[in-house]
Design a protein around this motif. Structure first.
Motif, mmCIF file in Angstrom:
data_model
loop_
_atom_site.group_PDB
_atom_site.id
_atom_site.type_symbol
_atom_site.label_atom_id
_atom_site.label_comp_id
_atom_site.label_asym_id
_atom_site.label_seq_id
_atom_site.Cartn_x
_atom_site.Cartn_y
_atom_site.Cartn_z
ATOM 1 N N PHE A 161 0.854 -1.191 0.000
ATOM 2 C CA PHE A 161 0.000 0.000 0.000
ATOM 3 C C PHE A 161 0.890 1.241 0.000
ATOM 4 C CE2 PHE A 161 -2.371 -3.278 2.249
ATOM 5 C CZ PHE A 161 -3.644 -3.196 1.686
ATOM 6 N N VAL A 162 0.544 2.198 -0.841
ATOM 7 C CA VAL A 162 1.201 3.508 -0.789
ATOM 8 C C VAL A 162 0.215 4.427 -0.072
ATOM 9 C CG1 VAL A 162 2.201 5.389 -2.130
ATOM 10 C CG2 VAL A 162 2.363 3.013 -2.979
ATOM 11 N N ILE A 163 0.627 4.937 1.090
ATOM 12 C CA ILE A 163 -0.304 5.663 1.958
ATOM 13 C C ILE A 163 0.152 7.109 2.133
ATOM 14 C CG2 ILE A 163 -1.235 5.754 4.319
ATOM 15 C CD1 ILE A 163 -0.744 2.763 4.466
ATOM 16 N N GLU A 164 -0.790 8.029 2.079
ATOM 17 C CA GLU A 164 -0.454 9.437 2.343
ATOM 18 C C GLU A 164 -0.195 9.611 3.838
ATOM 19 O OE1 GLU A 164 -3.362 12.279 0.970
ATOM 20 O OE2 GLU A 164 -3.193 11.489 -1.087
ATOM 21 N N ALA A 165 1.053 9.878 4.179
ATOM 22 C CA ALA A 165 1.426 10.071 5.593
ATOM 23 C C ALA A 165 2.677 10.956 5.603
ATOM 24 C CB ALA A 165 1.697 8.723 6.264
ATOM 25 N N PRO A 166 2.498 12.261 5.287
ATOM 26 C CA PRO A 166 3.656 13.130 5.048
ATOM 27 C C PRO A 166 4.617 13.233 6.238
ATOM 28 C CG PRO A 166 1.586 14.300 4.649
ATOM 29 C CD PRO A 166 1.217 12.935 5.086
ATOM 30 N N ARG A 167 4.081 13.282 7.449
ATOM 31 C CA ARG A 167 4.971 13.456 8.610
ATOM 32 C C ARG A 167 5.838 12.204 8.796
ATOM 33 N NH1 ARG A 167 5.613 12.282 13.690
ATOM 34 N NH2 ARG A 167 3.971 10.726 13.575
ATOM 35 N N ILE A 168 5.220 11.037 8.627
ATOM 36 C CA ILE A 168 5.983 9.784 8.768
ATOM 37 C C ILE A 168 6.998 9.672 7.628
ATOM 38 C CG2 ILE A 168 5.835 7.257 8.916
ATOM 39 C CD1 ILE A 168 2.957 7.604 9.965
ATOM 40 N N ASP B 129 8.512 8.227 0.520
ATOM 41 C CA ASP B 129 8.830 9.292 -0.427
ATOM 42 C C ASP B 129 8.513 10.618 0.262
ATOM 43 O OD1 ASP B 129 8.837 11.207 -2.425
ATOM 44 O OD2 ASP B 129 8.146 9.789 -3.956
ATOM 45 N N PRO B 130 9.545 11.256 0.852
ATOM 46 C CA PRO B 130 9.292 12.488 1.599
ATOM 47 C C PRO B 130 8.753 13.609 0.721
ATOM 48 C CG PRO B 130 11.658 11.904 1.633
ATOM 49 C CD PRO B 130 10.952 10.843 0.869
ATOM 50 N N VAL B 131 9.072 13.593 -0.578
ATOM 51 C CA VAL B 131 8.595 14.668 -1.459
ATOM 52 C C VAL B 131 7.094 14.501 -1.714
ATOM 53 C CG1 VAL B 131 8.851 15.715 -3.742
ATOM 54 C CG2 VAL B 131 10.881 14.862 -2.518
ATOM 55 N N ARG B 132 6.689 13.291 -2.033
ATOM 56 C CA ARG B 132 5.240 13.046 -2.254
ATOM 57 C C ARG B 132 4.489 12.926 -0.933
ATOM 58 N NH1 ARG B 132 6.579 9.383 -6.829
ATOM 59 N NH2 ARG B 132 6.055 10.546 -8.704
ATOM 60 N N THR C 75 4.466 10.167 1.038
ATOM 61 C CA THR C 75 3.848 8.835 1.126
ATOM 62 C C THR C 75 4.807 7.809 1.727
ATOM 63 O OG1 THR C 75 4.569 8.337 -1.134
ATOM 64 C CG2 THR C 75 2.325 9.175 -0.867
ATOM 65 N N ILE C 76 4.219 6.787 2.334
ATOM 66 C CA ILE C 76 5.005 5.637 2.773
ATOM 67 C C ILE C 76 4.442 4.389 2.107
ATOM 68 C CG2 ILE C 76 5.681 6.621 5.014
ATOM 69 C CD1 ILE C 76 3.506 4.804 6.305
ATOM 70 N N ASN C 77 5.323 3.406 1.890
ATOM 71 C CA ASN C 77 4.874 2.103 1.367
ATOM 72 C C ASN C 77 4.902 1.108 2.517
ATOM 73 O OD1 ASN C 77 5.265 3.485 -0.998
ATOM 74 N ND2 ASN C 77 6.674 1.997 -1.903
ATOM 75 N N ILE C 78 3.798 0.424 2.728
ATOM 76 C CA ILE C 78 3.811 -0.663 3.700
ATOM 77 C C ILE C 78 3.505 -1.965 2.976
ATOM 78 C CG2 ILE C 78 3.170 0.785 5.687
ATOM 79 C CD1 ILE C 78 0.315 -0.452 5.429
ATOM 80 N N VAL C 79 4.016 -3.057 3.525
ATOM 81 C CA VAL C 79 3.779 -4.368 2.904
ATOM 82 C C VAL C 79 3.141 -5.265 3.957
ATOM 83 C CG1 VAL C 79 4.869 -6.403 1.889
ATOM 84 C CG2 VAL C 79 5.656 -4.111 1.248
#
Ligand code: NAD
Ligand code: FES
Length: 295
Positions: free
Chosen positions: A17-24, A53-56, A58-62
């Protein structure tokens, strides 16, 4: 709420999952994880961060579907949201120029090994990676691991892809061939990490494993993730998850992870009944499972 920008299966039962989580995304370092909750009364589960991806922002979780919550999670799609995502948690991997490092990813543990392999490569190490899976379909992140490795060795338990055997067979070969190894990092099932530790102990090769005990709060307060390291209690969520493999009491880890197995199985059975009867709305409310190890 944390929006899922993208969701895709990497292998049967294993979803990224690519999740919007800018602070993380801004703070995440290799070796860290998040704890998430899908709905208000849901259990909190620790989940591997594969990338960020700090610019976008997002974080990827598996996530590997194992119990009720991970099955529910893996039913979510692009555009859905997750109620809470807390992190990044845990101490980051210790990144330095060690020389030659062997990175071992067992099954879905490869997702946790990948960011550490990437960081160790960037730090100037020679990275030899070993990825193992039960069969061809379950090999994940092959191209990602290849891109950050000087050499990538793949094993499948049944021989349906690459070399037949366990990851430890490849490690044993490297040792027997006289390959200089300055550090081993292993992430995967407990039985694999224990087998790696036994191999490297004899050779006095410094070895780090990432432990996946039961977790609840992720802040060192509940004691759920207690592990025994060099005979002393430590909390994997704040003191780890990475520890010196030669100091880990793997037997205690196995025992503690099995503590809620009956309740987990009951919860999963009730969830499956709800799903089979088409009562998906109540599937979430099926008997609350007890916390499990990292997805
Ligand atoms: P799996 O059971 O398919 O095993 C993966 C590989 O581990 C096998 O292909 C084999 O090469 C190796 N292995 C298994 N048993 C072995 C043994 N006895 N000796 C030597 N090597 C052995 O793995 P899976 O089903 O993908 O499960 C992955 C596990 O990793 C889960 O239990 C999950 O909780 C855990 N995990 C751990 C972390 C962590 O941080 N430690 C992170 C994510 C997942
Ligand atoms: Fe509660 Fe670590 S998860 S102390």
């Amino acid at each position: 709420m944390f929006k899922i920008n993208h969701a895709e299966f990497l292998a049967p039962g294993i979803k990224r999952f690519v999740i919007e989580a800018p602070r993380i995304a801004r703070k995440q370092k290799p070796g860290q994880f998040v704890i998430l909750r899908i709905y208000e009364e849901g259990e909190r589960i620790p989940v591997t961060i594969e990338n960020s991806d700090p610019v976008r922002g997002t974080i990827n979780i598996v996530v590997q579907a194992a119990g009720k919550t991970t099955h529910l999670l893996n039913s979510l799609q692009t555009g859905d949201s997750i109620l809470d995502v807390v992190g990044p948690l845990g101490k980051p991997s210790e990144i330095a120029n060690y020389g030659t490092v062997v990175i071992i990813g067992g099954g879905v543990g490869t997702a946790m090994a990948y960011p550490t392999a990437l960081a160790l490569k960037r730090a100037g190490n020679r990275v030899l990676s070993i990825v193992g899976a039960r069969n061809k379909e379950l090999v994940i992140l092959e191209s990602e691991m290849r891109a950050v490795s000087d050499a990538l060795m793949i094993t499948t338990d049944d021989g349906t892809y690459a070399d037949k055997g366990f990851v430890t067979d490849k490690l044993r070969q490297l040792i027997q061939n006289g390959t200089r190894i300055d550090l081993v990092v292993a992430v995967g099932p407990i039985v694999m990490m224990k087998a790696v530790a036994e191999l490297t102990r004899k050779e006095s090769i410094h070895t780090v494993v990432s432990l996946n005990p039961i977790m609840i709060d992720g802040t060192g307060m509940c004691g759920g993730c207690r592990v025994l390291i060099d005979g002393k209690s430590q909390f994997a969520c704040v003191d780890g998850p990475e520890f010196d493999a030669h100091q880990v009491n793997f037997e205690v880890l196995v025992q503690r992870n099995a503590m809620y197995r009956d309740a987990e199985q009951q919860s999963m059975a009730e969830y499956q009944q709800h799903v089979a009867s088409g009562d998906a709305g109540h599937a979430c409310a099926a008997v609350e499972p007890n916390p499990g190890g990292r997805a």
